[in-house]
Scaffold this motif. Structure first.
Motif, PDB file in Angstrom:
ATOM      1  N   MET A   1       0.806  -1.179   0.000  1.00 20.05           N
ATOM      2  CA  MET A   1       0.000   0.000   0.000  1.00 20.05           C
ATOM      3  C   MET A   1       0.862   1.260   0.000  1.00 20.05           C
ATOM      4  SD  MET A   1      -3.208   0.937   0.614  1.00 20.05           S
ATOM      5  CE  MET A   1      -4.167   2.097   1.336  1.00 20.05           C
ATOM      6  N   SER A   2       1.906   1.249   0.823  1.00 23.43           N
ATOM      7  CA  SER A   2       2.782   2.420   0.850  1.00 23.43           C
ATOM      8  C   SER A   2       3.484   2.595  -0.492  1.00 23.43           C
ATOM      9  CB  SER A   2       3.788   2.315   1.984  1.00 23.43           C
ATOM     10  OG  SER A   2       4.736   1.319   1.719  1.00 23.43           O
ATOM     11  N   GLN A   3       3.701   1.447  -1.140  1.00 23.68           N
ATOM     12  CA  GLN A   3       4.325   1.540  -2.457  1.00 23.68           C
ATOM     13  C   GLN A   3       3.359   2.176  -3.448  1.00 23.68           C
ATOM     14  OE1 GLN A   3       5.520  -2.176  -4.206  1.00 23.68           O
ATOM     15  NE2 GLN A   3       7.493  -1.300  -4.703  1.00 23.68           N
ATOM     16  N   ASP A   4       2.102   1.866  -3.365  1.00 20.56           N
ATOM     17  CA  ASP A   4       1.086   2.474  -4.216  1.00 20.56           C
ATOM     18  C   ASP A   4       0.969   3.966  -3.913  1.00 20.56           C
ATOM     19  OD1 ASP A   4       0.460   0.137  -5.503  1.00 20.56           O
ATOM     20  OD2 ASP A   4      -1.194  -0.361  -4.139  1.00 20.56           O
ATOM     21  N   LEU A   5       1.049   4.307  -2.630  1.00 20.23           N
ATOM     22  CA  LEU A   5       0.982   5.701  -2.228  1.00 20.23           C
ATOM     23  C   LEU A   5       2.199   6.458  -2.734  1.00 20.23           C
ATOM     24  CD1 LEU A   5      -0.750   7.708  -0.716  1.00 20.23           C
ATOM     25  CD2 LEU A   5       0.436   7.064   1.378  1.00 20.23           C
ATOM     26  N   ASN A   6       3.361   5.856  -2.648  1.00 22.11           N
ATOM     27  CA  ASN A   6       4.589   6.482  -3.163  1.00 22.11           C
ATOM     28  C   ASN A   6       4.503   6.630  -4.689  1.00 22.11           C
ATOM     29  OD1 ASN A   6       5.813   6.811  -0.705  1.00 22.11           O
ATOM     30  ND2 ASN A   6       6.922   4.866  -0.797  1.00 22.11           N
ATOM     31  N   SER A   7       3.943   5.663  -5.335  1.00 24.39           N
ATOM     32  CA  SER A   7       3.784   5.713  -6.781  1.00 24.39           C
ATOM     33  C   SER A   7       2.833   6.849  -7.171  1.00 24.39           C
ATOM     34  CB  SER A   7       3.249   4.369  -7.288  1.00 24.39           C
ATOM     35  OG  SER A   7       2.973   4.438  -8.656  1.00 24.39           O
ATOM     36  N   ILE A   8       1.763   6.977  -6.406  1.00 24.11           N
ATOM     37  CA  ILE A   8       0.804   8.058  -6.676  1.00 24.11           C
ATOM     38  C   ILE A   8       1.463   9.413  -6.442  1.00 24.11           C
ATOM     39  CG2 ILE A   8      -1.341   9.125  -5.882  1.00 24.11           C
ATOM     40  CD1 ILE A   8      -2.398   6.265  -5.363  1.00 24.11           C
ATOM     41  N   ILE A   9       2.223   9.517  -5.356  1.00 29.59           N
ATOM     42  CA  ILE A   9       2.917  10.770  -5.056  1.00 29.59           C
ATOM     43  C   ILE A   9       3.924  11.082  -6.151  1.00 29.59           C
ATOM     44  CG2 ILE A   9       4.526  11.892  -3.459  1.00 29.59           C
ATOM     45  CD1 ILE A   9       3.046  10.452  -1.185  1.00 29.59           C
ATOM     46  N   ASP A  10       4.649  10.075  -6.623  1.00 27.97           N
ATOM     47  CA  ASP A  10       5.611  10.274  -7.716  1.00 27.97           C
ATOM     48  C   ASP A  10       4.893  10.729  -8.992  1.00 27.97           C
ATOM     49  OD1 ASP A  10       7.734   9.600  -6.104  1.00 27.97           O
ATOM     50  OD2 ASP A  10       7.879   7.513  -6.839  1.00 27.97           O
ATOM     51  N   GLN A  11       3.778  10.114  -9.268  1.00 23.24           N
ATOM     52  CA  GLN A  11       3.022  10.500 -10.453  1.00 23.24           C
ATOM     53  C   GLN A  11       2.492  11.930 -10.321  1.00 23.24           C
ATOM     54  OE1 GLN A  11       0.030   7.469 -10.948  1.00 23.24           O
ATOM     55  NE2 GLN A  11       1.437   6.052 -12.003  1.00 23.24           N
ATOM     56  N   LEU A  12       2.005  12.261  -9.129  1.00 24.58           N
ATOM     57  CA  LEU A  12       1.532  13.628  -8.897  1.00 24.58           C
ATOM     58  C   LEU A  12       2.681  14.633  -9.034  1.00 24.58           C
ATOM     59  CD1 LEU A  12      -0.989  13.195  -5.922  1.00 24.58           C
ATOM     60  CD2 LEU A  12      -1.502  13.750  -8.299  1.00 24.58           C
ATOM     61  N   ALA A  13       3.857  14.248  -8.561  1.00 27.44           N
ATOM     62  CA  ALA A  13       5.029  15.125  -8.681  1.00 27.44           C
ATOM     63  C   ALA A  13       5.382  15.305 -10.154  1.00 27.44           C
ATOM     64  CB  ALA A  13       6.209  14.552  -7.905  1.00 27.44           C
ATOM     65  N   GLU A  14       5.310  14.219 -10.924  1.00 30.24           N
ATOM     66  CA  GLU A  14       5.582  14.310 -12.365  1.00 30.24           C
ATOM     67  C   GLU A  14       4.542  15.202 -13.059  1.00 30.24           C
ATOM     68  OE1 GLU A  14       5.960  10.478 -14.247  1.00 30.24           O
ATOM     69  OE2 GLU A  14       7.427   9.810 -12.745  1.00 30.24           O
ATOM     70  N   ILE A  15       3.275  15.050 -12.669  1.00 31.02           N
ATOM     71  CA  ILE A  15       2.209  15.879 -13.243  1.00 31.02           C
ATOM     72  C   ILE A  15       2.446  17.345 -12.889  1.00 31.02           C
ATOM     73  CG2 ILE A  15      -0.266  16.416 -13.111  1.00 31.02           C
ATOM     74  CD1 ILE A  15      -0.738  13.372 -12.792  1.00 31.02           C
ATOM     75  N   ASP A  16       2.803  17.590 -11.627  1.00 26.62           N
ATOM     76  CA  ASP A  16       3.077  18.961 -11.190  1.00 26.62           C
ATOM     77  C   ASP A  16       4.261  19.527 -11.961  1.00 26.62           C
ATOM     78  OD1 ASP A  16       2.628  21.231  -9.407  1.00 26.62           O
ATOM     79  OD2 ASP A  16       4.572  20.667  -8.535  1.00 26.62           O
ATOM     80  N   SER A  17       5.296  18.735 -12.135  1.00 27.19           N
ATOM     81  CA  SER A  17       6.473  19.184 -12.885  1.00 27.19           C
ATOM     82  C   SER A  17       6.108  19.454 -14.344  1.00 27.19           C
ATOM     83  CB  SER A  17       7.574  18.120 -12.800  1.00 27.19           C
ATOM     84  OG  SER A  17       8.676  18.499 -13.577  1.00 27.19           O
ATOM     85  N   ALA A  18       5.322  18.570 -14.918  1.00 25.70           N
ATOM     86  CA  ALA A  18       4.899  18.744 -16.318  1.00 25.70           C
ATOM     87  C   ALA A  18       4.025  19.986 -16.459  1.00 25.70           C
ATOM     88  CB  ALA A  18       4.156  17.501 -16.818  1.00 25.70           C
TER      89      ALA A  18
END
Length: 107
Positions: A1-18
């Motif tokens: 679950m924490s891995q899914d949460l980290n993945s979501i956070i990483d994706q959100l960070a990528e979206i924010d960066s984009a």
């Protein structure tokens, strides 16, 4: 679950960066477009000023030519009047002098 949460956070960070990159690109494009519009205004103003200068020069030339022609016509008319008066004087000078002399003597 924490891995899914980290993945979501990483994706959100990528979206924010984009999205930040898109905003920078949009701002750069907006700046380039504003510069383009400013250059278009400058070019239009220069073209318009050149066209107006050409028209003013043409108008001044036409006005100068018209003035010169009117002056020449006026000088010719004056010369004709002078010749007419001179001819009148040549023809009538003696009779006019006699009339003047007679009118002076009568008084």
């Amino acid at each position: 679950m924490s891995q899914d949460l980290n993945s979501i956070i990483d994706q959100l960070a990528e979206i924010d960066s984009a999205s930040a990159q898109i905003m920078r690109n949009t701002q750069d494009e907006k700046t380039r477009y504003a510069e383009y519009i400013q250059q278009q205004k400058i070019d239009f103003d220069k073209k318009l000023e050149k066209q107006v200068d050409i028209e003013i020069t043409q108008f001044e030339k036409e006005l100068s030519e018209k003035s010169a022609q009117e002056l020449a016509d006026f000088q010719a008319a004056c010369q004709q009047d002078i010749l007419r008066l001179d001819s009148f004087y040549q023809q009538k000078s003696n009779s006019l002098a006699e009339e003047i002399f007679k009118s002076i003597i009568k008084e």
